[in-house]
Write an enzyme that holds these catalytic residues in place. Structure first.
Site, PDB file in Angstrom:
ATOM      1  N   ASP A  29      59.110 -80.618  58.548  1.00  0.00           N
ATOM      2  CA  ASP A  29      57.785 -80.839  57.959  1.00  0.00           C
ATOM      3  C   ASP A  29      57.247 -79.473  57.537  1.00  0.00           C
ATOM      4  O   ASP A  29      57.821 -78.437  57.883  1.00  0.00           O
ATOM      5  CB  ASP A  29      56.850 -81.478  59.015  1.00  0.00           C
ATOM      6  CG  ASP A  29      55.425 -81.672  58.510  1.00  0.00           C
ATOM      7  OD1 ASP A  29      55.251 -82.155  57.380  1.00  0.00           O
ATOM      8  OD2 ASP A  29      54.469 -81.306  59.241  1.00  0.00           O
ATOM      9  N   SER A  30      56.140 -79.489  56.840  1.00  0.00           N
ATOM     10  CA  SER A  30      55.493 -78.232  56.466  1.00  0.00           C
ATOM     11  C   SER A  30      54.939 -77.502  57.706  1.00  0.00           C
ATOM     12  O   SER A  30      54.718 -76.307  57.664  1.00  0.00           O
ATOM     13  CB  SER A  30      54.340 -78.512  55.510  1.00  0.00           C
ATOM     14  OG  SER A  30      53.430 -79.408  56.116  1.00  0.00           O
ATOM     15  N   CYS A  82      50.666 -89.365  54.930  1.00  0.00           N
ATOM     16  CA  CYS A  82      50.755 -87.973  55.392  1.00  0.00           C
ATOM     17  C   CYS A  82      51.061 -88.052  56.882  1.00  0.00           C
ATOM     18  O   CYS A  82      50.434 -88.841  57.602  1.00  0.00           O
ATOM     19  CB  CYS A  82      49.436 -87.240  55.162  1.00  0.00           C
ATOM     20  SG  CYS A  82      49.400 -85.583  55.881  1.00  0.00           S
ATOM     21  N   HIS A  96      50.336 -86.180  59.227  1.00  0.00           N
ATOM     22  CA  HIS A  96      49.239 -85.803  60.122  1.00  0.00           C
ATOM     23  C   HIS A  96      48.365 -87.013  60.500  1.00  0.00           C
ATOM     24  O   HIS A  96      47.689 -87.008  61.523  1.00  0.00           O
ATOM     25  CB  HIS A  96      48.291 -84.817  59.428  1.00  0.00           C
ATOM     26  CG  HIS A  96      48.713 -83.386  59.472  1.00  0.00           C
ATOM     27  ND1 HIS A  96      49.829 -82.914  58.828  1.00  0.00           N
ATOM     28  CD2 HIS A  96      48.144 -82.308  60.085  1.00  0.00           C
ATOM     29  CE1 HIS A  96      49.922 -81.608  59.030  1.00  0.00           C
ATOM     30  NE2 HIS A  96      48.916 -81.226  59.794  1.00  0.00           N
ATOM     31  N   TYR A 145      51.956 -77.767  52.407  1.00  0.00           N
ATOM     32  CA  TYR A 145      52.793 -78.149  51.268  1.00  0.00           C
ATOM     33  C   TYR A 145      51.971 -78.969  50.262  1.00  0.00           C
ATOM     34  O   TYR A 145      52.300 -79.017  49.092  1.00  0.00           O
ATOM     35  CB  TYR A 145      53.976 -78.999  51.731  1.00  0.00           C
ATOM     36  CG  TYR A 145      55.184 -78.232  52.232  1.00  0.00           C
ATOM     37  CD1 TYR A 145      55.139 -76.858  52.492  1.00  0.00           C
ATOM     38  CD2 TYR A 145      56.391 -78.903  52.450  1.00  0.00           C
ATOM     39  CE1 TYR A 145      56.252 -76.185  52.966  1.00  0.00           C
ATOM     40  CE2 TYR A 145      57.518 -78.229  52.915  1.00  0.00           C
ATOM     41  CZ  TYR A 145      57.451 -76.873  53.185  1.00  0.00           C
ATOM     42  OH  TYR A 145      58.559 -76.204  53.636  1.00  0.00           O
ATOM     43  N   CYS A 162      57.785 -85.261  56.143  1.00  0.00           N
ATOM     44  CA  CYS A 162      56.608 -84.755  55.428  1.00  0.00           C
ATOM     45  C   CYS A 162      56.523 -85.554  54.142  1.00  0.00           C
ATOM     46  O   CYS A 162      57.515 -85.638  53.397  1.00  0.00           O
ATOM     47  CB  CYS A 162      56.812 -83.275  55.130  1.00  0.00           C
ATOM     48  SG  CYS A 162      55.574 -82.553  54.028  1.00  0.00           S
ATOM     49  N   GLU A 213      43.620 -80.759  62.148  1.00  0.00           N
ATOM     50  CA  GLU A 213      44.131 -79.563  62.842  1.00  0.00           C
ATOM     51  C   GLU A 213      43.024 -78.823  63.582  1.00  0.00           C
ATOM     52  O   GLU A 213      43.268 -78.205  64.613  1.00  0.00           O
ATOM     53  CB  GLU A 213      44.833 -78.635  61.846  1.00  0.00           C
ATOM     54  CG  GLU A 213      46.137 -79.247  61.350  1.00  0.00           C
ATOM     55  CD  GLU A 213      47.017 -78.263  60.606  1.00  0.00           C
ATOM     56  OE1 GLU A 213      46.543 -77.171  60.266  1.00  0.00           O
ATOM     57  OE2 GLU A 213      48.190 -78.623  60.361  1.00  0.00           O
TER      58      GLU A 213
HETATM   59  N1  DGL Z   1      52.315 -83.362  56.946  1.00  0.00           N
HETATM   60  C1  DGL Z   1      52.284 -83.109  55.520  1.00  0.00           C
HETATM   61  C2  DGL Z   1      52.603 -84.386  54.730  1.00  0.00           C
HETATM   62  O1  DGL Z   1      53.000 -85.389  55.288  1.00  0.00           O
HETATM   63  C3  DGL Z   1      50.940 -82.616  55.043  1.00  0.00           C
HETATM   64  C4  DGL Z   1      50.536 -81.259  55.432  1.00  0.00           C
HETATM   65  C5  DGL Z   1      50.655 -80.260  54.328  1.00  0.00           C
HETATM   66  O2  DGL Z   1      49.960 -80.343  53.303  1.00  0.00           O
HETATM   67  O3  DGL Z   1      51.474 -79.355  54.492  1.00  0.00           O
HETATM   68  O4  DGL Z   1      52.475 -84.388  53.525  1.00  0.00           O
END
Ligand code: DGL
Length: 269
Positions: free
Chosen positions: A10-11, A185, A187, A42, A73, A153
């Site tokens: 992931d990012s 996403c 997160h 990302y 991600c 976060e």
């Molecule tokens: N966890 C990343 C996703 O699923 C998002 C976080 C980021 O922008 O790096 O796209």
């Protein structure tokens, strides 16, 4: 081969929600996780940059003998998955976090589905295209919700600030009349319950973590790759270490983990 780890990237630390779901369903599997904290987010990067990062990370996971590489991600799944399949598809089993959701939506036949995610994920229109091909009867609408990653976060969850931000996004005209909302996403599973409350549990809120784990189990079974050795070792790497990442990683993984720095971007590695 069976006792080789499942590679996940992931990012940053958001993909740990997927790693957690995999650990719940497949406790006998070893994981090697890589979070590219040196380059996050990302969601604001170009597709080209994300492809470059994803390629190098995949090489790193392969150098650690990953038997599967899972792009945990959405931004990278939307921008880099096809090019990874072209380059590495013969060498390793690749998975993303979008296809399992598209398959699920096809089973459920919703009327109107909303997608929320980072700018990169939404601008790519990957969900719209893939759902359109598989479930042409389902209307798809999408909305970039870039404040949600920093909000989560920074620990704004189930409070006034996060409620205000979520209500502002979720009341957007685009999302009116949806019967399902995809959390596009990795997160966002952290705020799934809060989103359910805002919708008064009247629509289905879909996060990919569990369905990705089920698809992974099926793929490992089909390929006779389930780890039956009894030896399990999980490794968690990030490309830039700060105490902050160490602190929030536990929230995403729902348990204590040790993050180590793997400096894959320096010229000597
Ligand atoms: N966890 C990343 C996703 O699923 C998002 C976080 C980021 O922008 O790096 O796209």
């Amino acid at each position: 081969m069976n006792d080789q780890p499942v590679g996940i990237f992931d990012s940053g630390v958001g993909g740990l929600t997927v790693a957690h779901a995999i650990k719940q369903l497949l406790p006998g599997e070893s994981l090697i996780y890589f979070g590219d904290t040196a380059h996050l987010p990302y969601g604001d990067k170009s597709a080209e940059s994300i492809r470059t990062y994803s390629r190098r990370i995949t090489e790193f996971l392969l150098s650690h003998n990953a038997k599967v590489v899972l792009v945990a991600c959405n931004s990278a799944s939307a921008s880099a998955y096809d090019s990874l399949k072209e380059e590495f598809g013969e060498k390793v089993i690749l998975m993303d976090v979008i296809d399992p959701v598209v398959a699920y939506l096809n089973e459920k036949k919703f009327t109107k589905v909303g997608i929320i995610g980072t700018k990169r994920t939404i601008e790519s229109q990957t969900y719209d295209t893939k759902i359109g091909l598989k479930s042409p009867g389902t209307k798809v609408v999408s909305l970039a919700t870039p404040l949600l990653v920093p909000m989560i976060e920074e620990g704004f969850i189930f409070d006034d600030i996060s409620n205000a931000i979520l209500r502002a996004y979720l009341s957007d005209n685009t999302l009116q009349g949806i019967d399902a909302l995809v959390l596009g996403c990795t997160h966002y599973p952290i705020i799934k319950n809060q989103i359910n409350r805002i919708f008064n549990f009247s629509i289905e809120v879909i996060d990919s973590a569990r369905m990705v784990s089920v698809m992974l189990r099926n793929i490992l079974e089909e390929n006779k790759l389930l780890n039956s050795s009894g030896k399990v070792q999980d490794l968690f790497f990030i490309s830039e270490y700060t105490p902050f990442f160490g602190k929030i990683a536990g929230m995403f993984f729902e348990g204590e983990i040790n993050l180590s720095k793997a400096d894959i971007w320096s010229h000597n590695t």
